[in-house]
Write a protein that holds these residues in place. Structure first.
Motif, short mmCIF file in Angstrom:
data_model
loop_
_atom_site.label_atom_id
_atom_site.label_comp_id
_atom_site.label_asym_id
_atom_site.label_seq_id
_atom_site.Cartn_x
_atom_site.Cartn_y
_atom_site.Cartn_z
N CYS A 34 -37.42 -20.40 1.44
CA CYS A 34 -36.21 -20.58 0.65
C CYS A 34 -35.25 -19.40 0.85
O CYS A 34 -35.65 -18.25 0.72
CB CYS A 34 -36.59 -20.70 -0.82
N CYS A 60 -36.98 -20.32 -7.48
CA CYS A 60 -35.61 -20.58 -7.90
C CYS A 60 -35.36 -22.05 -8.27
O CYS A 60 -34.46 -22.35 -9.03
CB CYS A 60 -34.62 -20.12 -6.83
N ASN A 61 -36.17 -22.93 -7.65
CA ASN A 61 -36.11 -24.33 -8.05
C ASN A 61 -34.74 -24.99 -7.81
O ASN A 61 -34.38 -25.95 -8.45
CB ASN A 61 -36.49 -24.46 -9.53
ZN LIG Z 1 -36.12 -20.97 -3.85
#
Ligand SMILES: [Zn+2]
Length: 646
Positions: A34, A60-61
């Motif tokens: 990510c 972080c989603n």
């Molecule tokens: Zn992330």
């Protein structure tokens, strides 16, 4: 279509995200680390290329589409992002004028007419006495009522104005119907009448499930043509549409394979039998835009086409389209269409149907046979060779050159050198020509287009090179063009051609020191590989002396090479035992050379993998250890044995 949608349709999400995140395919999605939170251990960031959706499963989603990705990453606002994406996708951004707004609304209104027509035709099919023959036809094709309902099969009355009258109640004029292809205007009288009369109606939807047109089959054998489609119009773009893709999209994405058949009813029947990855084009050859559509969902496209001449022609036309496609994303490879960056490819295969059977017949007769047919689909080059040589007089030089002219451009397009070599051999063998005659100016194949580091890695992950044979790839010669084999390799082959019976002893010795028996991979050029096959074959038969058998059964184009190799030993009159020793030692030296080159390659791969903590690093490491150990065993064997050089 809105500019945003158009951009989303055109944009290469993997390419853009791939500039920031190194992506690796896992099934239908791609994953990487990510870019929005700090974690370089777990590849929690996932992208789905066909929808353009991305999501981080880590801390972080975050998630979103390509717009939100760029906004977040570049700190742009929507407008800036839109302008950037419009620029790289070539979409022209225009402020929506009131006229454009009106145009969109008009399209929606006309599409609504199509939707209403689907319901109307379906109702007639299910309820009308006049549709009895249509229902019977569907039943005779083996389609269940559930299937008919699922595909919204309908019926049009034998009437000049039934639909016009029906839609008039909703405010549609006859001219509206002409505009979406539901009615036809006689150019002389100006009279407008229903386009589809007394026909089985098959609604055609685009890949997103929106109504675009109809395919219609005659019920009365007297009616011509048998199949009538909606004409090209503002809603229906034949060259872009694939029938069944709205329903096949998901199944295709799941196993990465799409199957193209010729008729609507073949599609329906295949879906009913559980083969939901089947689509068809609009009675025309495949277009590049249809290919682009498929490419969004599939990695492999199997053309399952009729065995008759028309089917072959359609296939060849499809191949031609693929080659000449103006789509800058496509580069042709006889195995399929390959995106120039090598990231996504569409592998095209051909499955010629048994004579006299269409997919429908075949599936109903024996679904297993259908599966086998699709699984064993041929490459385009193999298929072309089969089709073009069938029932031709191959002793006629004119026929030979005609066939080679048609096929050689395809072979020359093959990116993979070994594959190209194999096709060349096959063509040369089929035409009984020397490869050097067929390909007089073959150069070593051009190096594959430079790929970015990330993509290279993606590729090597997908197909880890874990066999020694593949180390020959980078400097692989074009077969017969020039001889890249080493003197040691040539010496081994010469010995085996003169005394084939030495081979089992060599293999036994190799096994004793934990090595694989002698194989084609040990030889760098194709002719030597073919000669090794000949040697092995001579030992599996007992009708002739092995040496005689080899000479009698060699392809013409190999005889010359054979003779030259055998001649090199002519002056060396060695005792058989001595030759066995020499050969044994030379084979080990060949292995040594090959392993050293392979190790070199492996170390590069490993370095690459290690630099980003790739789990493949472990795989490469294991392979390196195995090869080093083999090298040590060879070394030991060479020093222990009382080898004597000749
Ligand atoms: Zn992330």
């Amino acid at each position: 279509m809105s500019s945003v949608q158009e951009i989303k349709d055109r944009v290469d999400v993997l390419d853009i995200i791939g500039q920031t995140v190194q992506l690796r395919r896992s099934g239908a999605s791609y994953s990487g680390f990510c870019p929005f939170h700090d974690n370089k251990n777990t590849p929690a960031f996932v992208v789905w290329p066909d929808t353009g959706y991305w999501k981080c499963f880590g801390a972080c989603n975050e998630n979103g589409d390509i717009f939100s990705f760029l906004m977040k990453k570049e700190g742009w606002d929507f407008k800036e992002t839109l302008q950037y994406l419009a620029k790289i996708t070539g979409v022209v951004l225009e402020e929506r004028s009131p006229e454009q707004q009106k145009k969109t609304e008009e399209k929606d209104r006309l599409r609504d007419a199509l939707d209403k027509t689907v319901g109307y035709y379906q109702h007639l099919f299910n309820k009308s006495n006049l549709a009895a023959a249509a229902r019977e036809y569907v039943a005779n094709r083996g389609l269940s009522p559930e299937t008919a309902a699922h595909f919204e099969i309908g019926f049009s009355l034998k009437s000049w104005d039934a639909l016009i009258t029906y839609l008039a109640d909703f405010g549609y004029t006859p001219d509206d119907l002409v505009e979406v292809g539901l009615a036809t205007k006689n150019p002389e009288s100006g009279r407008i009448y229903d386009r589809f009369r007394n026909r089985l109606m098959i609604p055609i939807r685009d890949d997103r499930g929106r109504m675009v047109g109809f395919g219609a089959r005659s019920i009365d054998p007297q009616d011509e043509p048998k199949y009538l489609n909606s004409p090209q119009n503002a809603l229906f773009d034949k060259g872009r549409t694939l029938y069944g893709l709205d329903k096949a999209r998901k199944p295709i994405r799941v196993d990465g394979k799409a199957v193209l058949v010729e008729g609507y009813l073949d599609v329906i029947s295949a879906h009913q039998a559980g083969y939901e990855n089947v689509v068809c084009s609009m009675g025309t050859a495949l277009t590049d835009r249809q290919m682009s559509q498929i490419k969004r969902y599939a990695r492999q496209l199997v053309l399952a086409l009729d065995a008759d001449a028309a089917g072959h022609k359609a296939t060849l036309k499809g191949v031609e389209v693929a080659r000449e496609s103006g789509d800058r994303e496509m580069a042709f490879d006889p195995r399929g269409l390959v995106r120039t960056d090598g990231q996504l490819k569409l592998d095209i295969r051909v499955a010629p149907l048994p004579e006299g059977l269409d997919p429908d017949d075949l599936i109903q007769k024996d679904p297993k046979e259908w599966e086998t047919l699709i699984d064993e689909a041929q490459s385009v080059v193999d298929y072309m060779i089969d089709v073009l040589t069938k029932d031709r007089d191959l002793s006629d030089p004119k026929v030979k050159s005609e066939i080679s002219d048609a096929i050689m451009p395809l072979i020359n397009d093959v990116a993979h050198p070994i594959e190209q070599g194999t096709y060349r051999q096959r063509l040369a063998t089929v035409l009984r020509l020397d490869e050097r005659v067929l390909f007089p100016d073959v150069k070593p194949p051009a190096a594959a287009p430079k790929q970015s580091k990330g993509k290279d890695k993606w590729k090597s992950r997908k197909e880890p090179k874990l066999t020694p044979s593949t180390q020959l790839l980078p400097d692989r010669p074009a077969p017969a063009a020039n001889d890249h084999s080493t003197g040691a390799q040539r010496y081994c082959m010469a010995c085996l051609l003169v005394q084939p019976e030495l081979l089992p002893g060599i293999d036994r010795r190799l096994r004793e020191i934990g090595l694989a028996p002698l194989a084609t991979e040990d030889f760098a050029d194709t002719e030597l590989q073919l000669l090794l096959d000949a040697v092995s074959a001579s030992l599996r038969q007992d009708t002739a002396m092995p040496t005689d058998f080899i000479q009698d059964n060699l392809d013409d184009f190999l005889l010359d090479r054979y003779q030259r190799l055998v001649d090199t030993l002519a002056d060396i009159d060695l005792h058989s035992e001595m030759r066995q020793r020499n050969l044994g030692e030379t084979v080990l030296r060949v292995r040594q050379q090959n392993i050293n080159r392979w190790l070199n390659e492996l170390r590069f791969l490993q370095l690459d993998a290690q630099s980003d903590d790739d789990e493949m690093a472990g795989v490469y490491q294991t392979e390196i250890v195995a090869q080093i150990s083999a090298l040590a065993r060879i070394q030991r064997a060479l020093s222990k044995q009382p080898w004597k050089s000749q």
